[in-house]
Design a protein around this motif. Structure first.
Motif, PDB file in Angstrom:
ATOM      1  N   PHE A 286       0.831  -1.207   0.000  1.00 33.56           N
ATOM      2  CA  PHE A 286       0.000   0.000   0.000  1.00 33.56           C
ATOM      3  C   PHE A 286       0.863   1.254   0.000  1.00 33.56           C
ATOM      4  O   PHE A 286       0.617   2.204  -0.757  1.00 33.56           O
ATOM      5  CB  PHE A 286      -0.923   0.003   1.217  1.00 33.56           C
ATOM      6  N   LEU A 287       1.919   1.277   0.849  1.00 33.36           N
ATOM      7  CA  LEU A 287       2.769   2.466   0.896  1.00 33.36           C
ATOM      8  C   LEU A 287       3.489   2.673  -0.435  1.00 33.36           C
ATOM      9  O   LEU A 287       3.648   3.813  -0.899  1.00 33.36           O
ATOM     10  CB  LEU A 287       3.784   2.340   2.038  1.00 33.36           C
ATOM     11  N   ARG A 288       3.880   1.577  -1.086  1.00 29.79           N
ATOM     12  CA  ARG A 288       4.521   1.706  -2.398  1.00 29.79           C
ATOM     13  C   ARG A 288       3.541   2.309  -3.408  1.00 29.79           C
ATOM     14  O   ARG A 288       3.924   3.179  -4.210  1.00 29.79           O
ATOM     15  CB  ARG A 288       5.013   0.349  -2.891  1.00 29.79           C
ATOM     16  N   ASP A 289       2.285   1.884  -3.350  1.00 29.63           N
ATOM     17  CA  ASP A 289       1.278   2.465  -4.247  1.00 29.63           C
ATOM     18  C   ASP A 289       1.078   3.952  -3.963  1.00 29.63           C
ATOM     19  O   ASP A 289       0.920   4.759  -4.890  1.00 29.63           O
ATOM     20  CB  ASP A 289      -0.053   1.725  -4.100  1.00 29.63           C
ATOM     21  N   VAL A 290       1.093   4.315  -2.684  1.00 32.21           N
ATOM     22  CA  VAL A 290       0.932   5.731  -2.325  1.00 32.21           C
ATOM     23  C   VAL A 290       2.094   6.547  -2.871  1.00 32.21           C
ATOM     24  O   VAL A 290       1.910   7.631  -3.456  1.00 32.21           O
ATOM     25  CB  VAL A 290       0.848   5.888  -0.789  1.00 32.21           C
ATOM     26  N   LEU A 291       3.312   6.038  -2.735  1.00 28.83           N
ATOM     27  CA  LEU A 291       4.500   6.793  -3.124  1.00 28.83           C
ATOM     28  C   LEU A 291       4.717   6.812  -4.633  1.00 28.83           C
ATOM     29  O   LEU A 291       5.527   7.601  -5.126  1.00 28.83           O
ATOM     30  CB  LEU A 291       5.733   6.215  -2.424  1.00 28.83           C
ATOM     31  N   THR A 292       4.040   5.941  -5.340  1.00 30.01           N
ATOM     32  CA  THR A 292       4.136   5.958  -6.801  1.00 30.01           C
ATOM     33  C   THR A 292       2.864   6.520  -7.447  1.00 30.01           C
ATOM     34  O   THR A 292       2.719   6.473  -8.678  1.00 30.01           O
ATOM     35  CB  THR A 292       4.404   4.535  -7.339  1.00 30.01           C
ATOM     36  N   GLY A 293       1.932   7.033  -6.617  1.00 30.35           N
ATOM     37  CA  GLY A 293       0.743   7.671  -7.145  1.00 30.35           C
ATOM     38  C   GLY A 293      -0.299   6.723  -7.680  1.00 30.35           C
ATOM     39  O   GLY A 293      -1.140   7.117  -8.487  1.00 30.35           O
ATOM     40  N   ARG A 294      -0.291   5.456  -7.223  1.00 33.53           N
ATOM     41  CA  ARG A 294      -1.249   4.469  -7.746  1.00 33.53           C
ATOM     42  C   ARG A 294      -2.246   3.993  -6.699  1.00 33.53           C
ATOM     43  O   ARG A 294      -2.912   2.983  -6.881  1.00 33.53           O
ATOM     44  CB  ARG A 294      -0.486   3.255  -8.292  1.00 33.53           C
ATOM     45  N   ALA A 295      -2.340   4.730  -5.581  1.00 30.96           N
ATOM     46  CA  ALA A 295      -3.187   4.260  -4.485  1.00 30.96           C
ATOM     47  C   ALA A 295      -4.611   4.782  -4.563  1.00 30.96           C
ATOM     48  O   ALA A 295      -5.440   4.426  -3.719  1.00 30.96           O
ATOM     49  CB  ALA A 295      -2.564   4.667  -3.148  1.00 30.96           C
ATOM     50  N   GLY A 296      -4.926   5.597  -5.538  1.00 26.06           N
ATOM     51  CA  GLY A 296      -6.283   6.094  -5.662  1.00 26.06           C
ATOM     52  C   GLY A 296      -6.437   7.513  -5.159  1.00 26.06           C
ATOM     53  O   GLY A 296      -5.458   8.273  -5.062  1.00 26.06           O
ATOM     54  N   ALA A 303      -7.974   7.180   4.266  1.00 21.26           N
ATOM     55  CA  ALA A 303      -8.766   6.190   5.003  1.00 21.26           C
ATOM     56  C   ALA A 303      -7.971   4.907   5.231  1.00 21.26           C
ATOM     57  O   ALA A 303      -7.939   4.373   6.347  1.00 21.26           O
ATOM     58  CB  ALA A 303     -10.057   5.890   4.243  1.00 21.26           C
ATOM     59  N   ARG A 304      -7.322   4.395   4.203  1.00 24.97           N
ATOM     60  CA  ARG A 304      -6.541   3.168   4.364  1.00 24.97           C
ATOM     61  C   ARG A 304      -5.341   3.410   5.260  1.00 24.97           C
ATOM     62  O   ARG A 304      -4.913   2.528   6.013  1.00 24.97           O
ATOM     63  CB  ARG A 304      -6.095   2.646   3.001  1.00 24.97           C
ATOM     64  N   GLY A 305      -4.766   4.617   5.187  1.00 27.06           N
ATOM     65  CA  GLY A 305      -3.662   4.943   6.083  1.00 27.06           C
ATOM     66  C   GLY A 305      -4.095   4.894   7.538  1.00 27.06           C
ATOM     67  O   GLY A 305      -3.378   4.361   8.395  1.00 27.06           O
ATOM     68  N   ARG A 306      -5.271   5.431   7.825  1.00 27.49           N
ATOM     69  CA  ARG A 306      -5.780   5.385   9.199  1.00 27.49           C
ATOM     70  C   ARG A 306      -5.997   3.949   9.660  1.00 27.49           C
ATOM     71  O   ARG A 306      -5.786   3.617  10.832  1.00 27.49           O
ATOM     72  CB  ARG A 306      -7.088   6.175   9.300  1.00 27.49           C
ATOM     73  N   ALA A 307      -6.405   3.064   8.743  1.00 26.94           N
ATOM     74  CA  ALA A 307      -6.591   1.653   9.099  1.00 26.94           C
ATOM     75  C   ALA A 307      -5.280   1.008   9.529  1.00 26.94           C
ATOM     76  O   ALA A 307      -5.270   0.096  10.359  1.00 26.94           O
ATOM     77  CB  ALA A 307      -7.196   0.896   7.916  1.00 26.94           C
ATOM     78  N   PHE A 308      -4.173   1.493   8.990  1.00 32.73           N
ATOM     79  CA  PHE A 308      -2.851   0.990   9.370  1.00 32.73           C
ATOM     80  C   PHE A 308      -2.258   1.754  10.544  1.00 32.73           C
ATOM     81  O   PHE A 308      -1.138   1.451  10.976  1.00 32.73           O
ATOM     82  CB  PHE A 308      -1.881   1.078   8.188  1.00 32.73           C
TER      83      PHE A 308
END
Length: 533
Positions: A286-296, A303-308
């Motif tokens: 998930f963090l890799r998707d966030v840092l590459t702009g593919r997390a939505g 929201a998903r960050g708060r879940a983690f």
């Protein structure tokens, strides 16, 4: 009460009755200890009667040997050596009747028994060997039957812990209830992971004081853990299960239960590691998707960050830690993740941290000192074999939408920082200056060609004077051709520096009058400072 713990050389627990306990049975009530008092804790598992002179061929470990002395009546001088031979074979004790065939034991035999802690027992003349054999063997069998029943109860209880998905907390609580002692699960560094029992606080204090120095499986005197068994899973030592009783000793069957608990603890540890590995993969993906702009969308990322347990909506800084090339990534990467996770937990519990294939990425509150976090992680990492990592820090990111840019900045800072300062560097993106632009040139051959064309013979170190001349040129350019200041920095005489400037211009051209040439020379010197190109 059962005898103290006694382990064979292989670590196998020996069940039986101690010599000291045997002296309390009715048939031996009038028996007297002649020597070897320090060996009263020796465990008796079987009995034997000495009726032949060559008894050594027939004895077994943990035997109580009974004799009238008849086989030795003609060779009393051999009694001194007999104690040593019996002790070498692991016997528990020697019980003898005196007055009929042997009047007294030689002094050297008594001295040797005291020295070896080998009990010598004087038997009453009115007690038959058959009475002793019957009563002692009955006691041993009853003791072993009780041990088996207790072990079966413990086995059922621990199996229920496993089937119910219990962890270390449940294991220690169950064992503490079974044994009525305090029990703790301790990791390889001596940290208590779980504990239970009536003296839990005392056990935690003792473990904290002793670290991992307690002997495995053996009781200890004084304020120490009473017993300790290792927790081993997958060929790796994960720590130990320790028990504490104010009396200072744990019986042998209790240690057997501790060993069963260690097996259950190993299952719990491996299950926890498997779950943690899966969770870590999800977090890292998930963090890799966030840092590459593919997390939505931003909302989905938040929201998903708060879940983690991450707060990605505040201003943050991205840090990238890469193992330096000389390290063994197969063994060091996991330790790098552990070090950074621990550092983030101390400095920013809501920050994100995850391990990728070749790096560790952390997203930390922008108000936190990123360099301090890196130093903290490096300090923990230094406890392991000498492997280093370089760290890059981004500019502050205002939210999830700018995290990909911040990640790119941190990654670039880590790699350029290593090129400039060597392994273990900590670099901020804003401190890279012109090196940030030079790092964009992927064609290193082109960079080498630029250096050779610009610096000419000074581009190499074929001549020992070249490095010295490059240093002079660099300081001249840094001081904007201020000859006096350059001479002061280099500790040169003014005329010496004028001579060097003339030599540099003959090699490089008239850079003192050509600003474009000065720019090229400055860039070439910067390229030379970048390692690994």
């Amino acid at each position: 009460m059962e005898p103290p713990v006694r382990l064979a050389s292989t670590g196998t627990i020996i069940h039986g009755v101690s010599v000291g306990e045997l002296l309390g049975v009715s048939t031996l009530a009038d028996a007297r200890l002649l020597a070897g008092e320090s060996g009263l804790g020796r465990v008796v598992q079987r009995l034997n009667v000495m009726e032949v002179p060559d008894i050594l061929a027939w004895v077994k470990p943990h035997e109580l040997l009974l004799t009238t002395g008849y086989p030795l009546r003609n060779t009393p001088q051999s009694l001194g050596r007999l104690v040593t031979d019996l002790d070498d074979r692991g016997l528990a004790a020697l019980a003898i009747k005196l007055g009929r065939y042997v009047d007294e034991l030689p002094p050297e035999m008594v001295e040797q028994a005291d020295r070896l802690g080998f009990p010598l027992i004087l038997l009453p003349n009115d007690v038959g060997f058959d009475d002793i054999l019957n009563q002692v063997l009955t006691d041993i069998l009853n003791r072993q039957a009780a041990v088996l029943v207790r072990a079966e109860e413990a086995h059922r209880a621990l199996v229920q812990v496993v089937l119910a998905g219990g962890g270390l907390d449940e294991v220690t609580a169950e064992v503490a209830a079974l044994l009525d002692v305090s029990v703790a699960a301790v990791d390889g560094r001596g940290r208590v992971l779980a504990s239970a029992g009536p003296h839990e606080a005392a056990l935690r204090e003792i473990v904290g004081r002793e670290g991992s120095s307690a002997p495995s499986g053996a009781p200890a005197s004084g304020p120490r853990v009473s017993a300790s068994v290792p927790v081993i899973a997958g060929g790796h030592h994960h720590g130990r299960i320790v028990a504490y009783s104010p009396a200072g000793s744990i019986c042998d069957s209790d240690v057997g239960i501790l060993e069963r608990a260690a097996t259950v603890a190993a299952l719990a540890v491996t299950r926890q590691e498997a779950v943690h590995a899966v969770e870590s993969k999800y977090r890292a993906d998930f963090l890799r998707d966030v840092l590459t702009g593919r997390a939505g969308s931003i909302e989905r990322v938040a929201a998903r960050g708060r879940a983690f347990g991450w707060d990605l909506e505040r201003p943050v800084t991205v840090l990238v830690a890469e193992l330096d090339p000389d390290g063994d990534e197969r063994t060091a990467q996991d330790r790098l993740v552990t070090s950074w996770t621990a550092a983030m937990r101390r400095h920013d519990p809501r920050g994100a941290v995850a391990g990728f294939s070749h790096e560790v990425v952390a997203v930390v509150d922008a108000s936190v000192d990123a360099a301090r976090v890196a130093r903290d992680a490096a300090s923990a990492f230094a406890d392991s074999p000498p492997v280093t990592f370089s760290t890059g820090t981004s500019r502050p990111s205002r939210g999830p939408d700018t995290l990909p840019e911040a990640y790119s900045q941190a990654l670039k800072a880590a790699r350029v920082g290593r090129q400039l300062h060597g392994p273990g560097a900590v670099a901020h993106f804003d401190q890279l200056g012109v090196y940030r632009l030079l790092s964009l040139v992927n064609d290193t051959d082109e960079l080498h060609a630029f250096v050779r064309e610009t610096l000419g013979p000074l581009a190499s170190d074929d001549d020992a004077e070249n490095a010295d001349l490059r240093r002079t040129l660099q300081v001249l350019l840094e001081t904007n051709l201020n000859v006096a200041e350059t001479a002061r920095r280099l500790h040169f005489h003014y005329n010496t520096l004028r001579y060097r400037i003339g030599k540099l211009e003959r090699l490089l051209g008239n850079f003192t009058d050509d600003p474009h040439l000065r720019l090229n020379l400055t860039l070439a010197l910067h390229v030379l400072r970048m390692r690994g190109i």
